[in-house]
Design a protein around this motif. Structure first.
Motif, short mmCIF file in Angstrom:
data_model
loop_
_atom_site.label_atom_id
_atom_site.label_comp_id
_atom_site.label_asym_id
_atom_site.label_seq_id
_atom_site.Cartn_x
_atom_site.Cartn_y
_atom_site.Cartn_z
N PRO A 28 24.14 27.62 -10.41
CA PRO A 28 23.88 29.01 -10.06
C PRO A 28 23.21 29.17 -8.69
CG PRO A 28 23.30 28.65 -12.33
CD PRO A 28 23.62 27.31 -11.73
N LYS A 32 24.74 31.33 -5.70
CA LYS A 32 23.97 32.41 -5.07
C LYS A 32 23.95 32.25 -3.55
CE LYS A 32 20.89 33.28 -8.95
NZ LYS A 32 19.53 33.20 -9.45
N SER A 35 27.38 33.17 -2.18
CA SER A 35 27.56 34.62 -2.27
C SER A 35 26.76 35.34 -1.18
CB SER A 35 27.12 35.14 -3.64
OG SER A 35 27.89 34.56 -4.65
N LEU A 36 25.54 34.89 -0.96
CA LEU A 36 24.71 35.49 0.08
C LEU A 36 25.34 35.34 1.45
CD1 LEU A 36 22.00 36.88 0.72
CD2 LEU A 36 21.03 34.62 0.99
#
Length: 48
Positions: A28, A32, A35-36
């Motif tokens: 995860p 993250k 995605s950022l």
């Protein structure tokens, strides 16, 4: 039918659980970060 001792199998199962828990924590965070970066790149393009 098993060629492994019961104690050895317990140790293997415990190690497998530890490895799986580490994988759950790491994935995860990696997702993250990716995605950022994608969102930041999209915002950067939108502002140009």
């Amino acid at each position: 039918m098993s060629c492994c001792s019961l104690e050895y199998r317990k140790v293997v199962n415990e190690e497998e659980k530890k490895i799986n828990e580490k994988g759950k924590d790491t994935l995860p965070l990696f997702v993250k970060i990716i995605s950022l970066l994608i969102i930041a790149g999209a915002l950067g393009i939108a502002l140009i």
